[in-house]
Scaffold this motif. Structure first.
Motif, PDB file in Angstrom:
ATOM      1  N   SER A   1      11.641   8.884   6.685  1.00  0.00           N
ATOM      2  CA  SER A   1      10.556   9.855   6.453  1.00  0.00           C
ATOM      3  C   SER A   1      10.171  10.551   7.760  1.00  0.00           C
ATOM      4  O   SER A   1       9.667  11.673   7.751  1.00  0.00           O
ATOM      5  CB  SER A   1       9.340   9.168   5.833  1.00  0.00           C
TER       6      SER A   1
ATOM      7  N   ASN B   1       8.070   1.146   9.166  1.00  0.00           N
ATOM      8  CA  ASN B   1       7.921   1.417  10.612  1.00  0.00           C
ATOM      9  C   ASN B   1       8.500   0.320  11.489  1.00  0.00           C
ATOM     10  O   ASN B   1       8.572  -0.821  11.041  1.00  0.00           O
ATOM     11  CB  ASN B   1       6.426   1.567  10.944  1.00  0.00           C
TER      12      ASN B   1
ATOM     13  N   MET C   1       0.820  -1.215   0.000  1.00  0.00           N
ATOM     14  CA  MET C   1       0.000   0.000   0.000  1.00  0.00           C
ATOM     15  C   MET C   1       0.856   1.267   0.000  1.00  0.00           C
ATOM     16  O   MET C   1       0.595   2.199  -0.772  1.00  0.00           O
ATOM     17  CB  MET C   1      -0.938   0.017   1.215  1.00  0.00           C
ATOM     18  N   VAL C   2       1.881   1.316   0.861  1.00  0.00           N
ATOM     19  CA  VAL C   2       2.705   2.531   0.940  1.00  0.00           C
ATOM     20  C   VAL C   2       3.553   2.692  -0.323  1.00  0.00           C
ATOM     21  O   VAL C   2       3.634   3.785  -0.904  1.00  0.00           O
ATOM     22  CB  VAL C   2       3.594   2.501   2.218  1.00  0.00           C
TER      23      VAL C   2
ATOM     24  N   ASP D   1       9.236  -5.925  -5.478  1.00  0.00           N
ATOM     25  CA  ASP D   1       8.569  -6.500  -4.304  1.00  0.00           C
ATOM     26  C   ASP D   1       8.907  -7.983  -4.239  1.00  0.00           C
ATOM     27  O   ASP D   1       9.125  -8.628  -5.278  1.00  0.00           O
ATOM     28  CB  ASP D   1       7.042  -6.315  -4.395  1.00  0.00           C
ATOM     29  N   ALA D   2       8.965  -8.500  -3.014  1.00  0.00           N
ATOM     30  CA  ALA D   2       9.192  -9.935  -2.841  1.00  0.00           C
ATOM     31  C   ALA D   2       8.085 -10.697  -3.563  1.00  0.00           C
ATOM     32  O   ALA D   2       8.296 -11.794  -4.072  1.00  0.00           O
ATOM     33  CB  ALA D   2       9.202 -10.272  -1.358  1.00  0.00           C
TER      34      ALA D   2
ATOM     35  N   ALA E   1      10.727   4.375   4.777  1.00  0.00           N
ATOM     36  CA  ALA E   1       9.372   4.648   5.303  1.00  0.00           C
ATOM     37  C   ALA E   1       8.900   3.549   6.239  1.00  0.00           C
ATOM     38  O   ALA E   1       7.948   3.747   6.998  1.00  0.00           O
ATOM     39  CB  ALA E   1       8.385   4.801   4.149  1.00  0.00           C
TER      40      ALA E   1
HETATM   41  P1  NAD Z   1       2.077  -3.850   2.898  1.00  0.00           P
HETATM   42  O1  NAD Z   1       2.017  -5.126   3.669  1.00  0.00           O
HETATM   43  O2  NAD Z   1       0.911  -3.439   2.067  1.00  0.00           O
HETATM   44  O3  NAD Z   1       3.372  -3.887   1.943  1.00  0.00           O
HETATM   45  C1  NAD Z   1       4.618  -4.353   2.331  1.00  0.00           C
HETATM   46  C2  NAD Z   1       5.243  -4.979   1.112  1.00  0.00           C
HETATM   47  O4  NAD Z   1       6.620  -5.294   1.404  1.00  0.00           O
HETATM   48  C3  NAD Z   1       4.557  -6.289   0.678  1.00  0.00           C
HETATM   49  O5  NAD Z   1       4.082  -6.143  -0.652  1.00  0.00           O
HETATM   50  C4  NAD Z   1       5.684  -7.320   0.784  1.00  0.00           C
HETATM   51  O6  NAD Z   1       5.613  -8.317  -0.214  1.00  0.00           O
HETATM   52  C5  NAD Z   1       6.920  -6.432   0.622  1.00  0.00           C
HETATM   53  N1  NAD Z   1       8.165  -7.060   1.097  1.00  0.00           N
HETATM   54  C6  NAD Z   1       8.389  -7.761   2.229  1.00  0.00           C
HETATM   55  N2  NAD Z   1       9.672  -8.158   2.281  1.00  0.00           N
HETATM   56  C7  NAD Z   1      10.281  -7.699   1.167  1.00  0.00           C
HETATM   57  C8  NAD Z   1      11.591  -7.765   0.655  1.00  0.00           C
HETATM   58  N3  NAD Z   1      12.576  -8.427   1.309  1.00  0.00           N
HETATM   59  N4  NAD Z   1      11.854  -7.187  -0.521  1.00  0.00           N
HETATM   60  C9  NAD Z   1      10.881  -6.534  -1.210  1.00  0.00           C
HETATM   61  N5  NAD Z   1       9.622  -6.424  -0.763  1.00  0.00           N
HETATM   62  C10 NAD Z   1       9.319  -7.002   0.400  1.00  0.00           C
HETATM   63  O7  NAD Z   1       2.429  -2.730   3.963  1.00  0.00           O
HETATM   64  P2  NAD Z   1       2.248  -1.133   3.773  1.00  0.00           P
HETATM   65  O8  NAD Z   1       0.916  -0.731   4.256  1.00  0.00           O
HETATM   66  O9  NAD Z   1       2.677  -0.780   2.393  1.00  0.00           O
HETATM   67  O10 NAD Z   1       3.328  -0.596   4.809  1.00  0.00           O
HETATM   68  C11 NAD Z   1       4.727  -0.728   4.555  1.00  0.00           C
HETATM   69  C12 NAD Z   1       5.501  -0.138   5.706  1.00  0.00           C
HETATM   70  O11 NAD Z   1       5.295   1.279   5.767  1.00  0.00           O
HETATM   71  C13 NAD Z   1       5.053  -0.685   7.079  1.00  0.00           C
HETATM   72  O12 NAD Z   1       6.194  -0.877   7.891  1.00  0.00           O
HETATM   73  C14 NAD Z   1       4.198   0.446   7.613  1.00  0.00           C
HETATM   74  O13 NAD Z   1       4.108   0.433   9.017  1.00  0.00           O
HETATM   75  C15 NAD Z   1       4.973   1.633   7.098  1.00  0.00           C
HETATM   76  N6  NAD Z   1       4.281   2.931   7.140  1.00  0.00           N
HETATM   77  C16 NAD Z   1       5.046   3.991   7.421  1.00  0.00           C
HETATM   78  C17 NAD Z   1       4.492   5.259   7.529  1.00  0.00           C
HETATM   79  C18 NAD Z   1       5.383   6.416   7.875  1.00  0.00           C
HETATM   80  O14 NAD Z   1       4.918   7.529   8.157  1.00  0.00           O
HETATM   81  N7  NAD Z   1       6.686   6.228   7.863  1.00  0.00           N
HETATM   82  C19 NAD Z   1       3.109   5.441   7.294  1.00  0.00           C
HETATM   83  C20 NAD Z   1       2.354   4.324   6.958  1.00  0.00           C
HETATM   84  C21 NAD Z   1       2.945   3.058   6.892  1.00  0.00           C
END
Ligand code: NAD
Length: 314
Positions: free
Chosen positions: A143, A117, A10-11, A32-33, A115
């Motif tokens: 971020s 968390n 999503m992010v 992406d993995a 980004a």
């Molecule tokens: P998500 O589960 O939708 O996406 C995570 C993706 O990472 C998945 O598609 C997964 O397949 C991929 N992934 C896992 N291991 C991998 C690797 N070794 N190589 C490549 N890809 C890999 O999660 P999301 O909602 O996109 O959130 C992602 C991160 O961003 C989380 O840690 C979330 O907490 C964080 N986040 C940060 C903020 C901020 O302000 N910094 C805000 C919102 C979310």
């Protein structure tokens, strides 16, 4: 300028979309993995080009990093039932090691925007991993509270009836519960907040401040309760950072970087206002804080440091 986004959940995917909408990069590569996910997201975003601007977007591999300027890390594992915070941290640290080592093997000159968390601790871990490869800490930018600062400006701007772009207000410290809203140095288009509200006859008191504070500090909890996760706000922040770096715009943004000393707390990664430009982090700005804000920043630094130590001394 090419940007590679690692983790197209999503992010990552909404960041790609926001970068495209901002016309902040010429090429966007999604890794992406889950390769199928990266391909699907790239295709979906590509179909919006005719309405915006031609940007090359595709699902790729680490070889695509060769001529990239920025790598956005939005990859992460989610907490499984029975898994502790520390276990999740270890899992995410392993993901960061995998990403950083593969990236540096292809291109040691990229700027990393993290980004994932908990972003301050993960950025700290990334900095330490990159150091093993001889990469300076200045190349790794979290971020941090860029998003929280935007939330603060949105809520305050909406209350006082001013475009948030004319609200200069910062959230510093942890991207999390201990973050510090800096009320003492806000200006509205150059006019101190107190003068602005007096001039415009706006009601302003502790109750209103507390309501805005709650709206900023607890935004993520409320959004997650309603829709499972947050991504548009952070995508806006990532796209802004990408644009500022790609265009050397030299903007002031509250990013999370390694700080040698925050009021006696050594070697901690947290957010303060930084000048960001083509080379990434161009340095921290000397923000003026009230006595209370200084105390709260120190507390926030202590909390992050405890989390870093918990991981490092496991
Ligand atoms: P998500 O589960 O939708 O996406 C995570 C993706 O990472 C998945 O598609 C997964 O397949 C991929 N992934 C896992 N291991 C991998 C690797 N070794 N190589 C490549 N890809 C890999 O999660 P999301 O909602 O996109 O959130 C992602 C991160 O961003 C989380 O840690 C979330 O907490 C964080 N986040 C940060 C903020 C901020 O302000 N910094 C805000 C919102 C979310």
């Amino acid at each position: 300028m090419k940007v590679v986004i690692i983790g197209s959940g999503m992010v990552g995917a909404t960041s790609a979309y926001a970068i495209m909408m901002r016309k902040a990069a010429s090429d966007i590569v999604l890794i992406d993995a889950n390769e199928k996910r990266a391909i699907a997201e790239a295709q979906d975003i590509m179909h919006a080009f005719p309405f915006v601007a031609a940007t090359d977007i595709y699902a790729g591999s680490y070889q695509d990093l060769k001529d990239a300027k920025i790598v956005v890390i939005a990859a992460g594992a989610s907490q499984k039932p029975g898994e502790t915070r520390l276990m999740l941290m270890e899992k995410n640290a392993a993901i960061m090691r995998d990403i950083i080592s593969k990236t540096i093997a292809v291109n040691p000159n990229v700027i990393f925007l993290v980004a994932t968390n908990p972003v301050d601790v993960i950025t700290h871990i990334c900095i330490n991993i990159a150091k093993e490869f001889g990469i300076p800490s200045s190349k790794i930018i979290g971020s941090g509270t860029t998003l929280d600062t935007a939330r603060f400006r949105s809520l305050l701007g909406s209350y006082i009836g001013v475009d948030p772009q004319n609200v200069h207000a910062y959230v510093i410290g942890e991207h999390g519960d201990s973050e510090v809203l800096c009320w003492s140095n806000i200006d509205i288009g150059g006019v101190p907040l107190e003068d602005f509200i007096a001039h415009r006859n706006i009601e302003f008191n502790e109750e209103i401040k507390n309501k805005i504070d709650d709206g900023v500090r607890n935004a993520a909890y409320k959004i997650i309760e309603g829709k499972g996760s947050t991504y548009y706000g952070i995508a806006g922040a990532v796209a802004k950072l990408v644009e500022v770096i790609n265009r050397d715009n030299r903007a002031v943004l509250t990013v999370s970087t390694l700080k040698e000393d925050v009021d006696g707390i050594k070697n901690v990664t947290l957010s303060l206002p930084h000048l960001i430009g083509g080379d990434g982090d161009l340095g921290v700005l000397p923000i003026r804080l009230s006595v209370k804000e200084k105390m709260l920043l120190k507390k926030s630094a202590e909390i992050i440091k405890e989390k870093i130590d918990e991981y490092e001394n496991k």
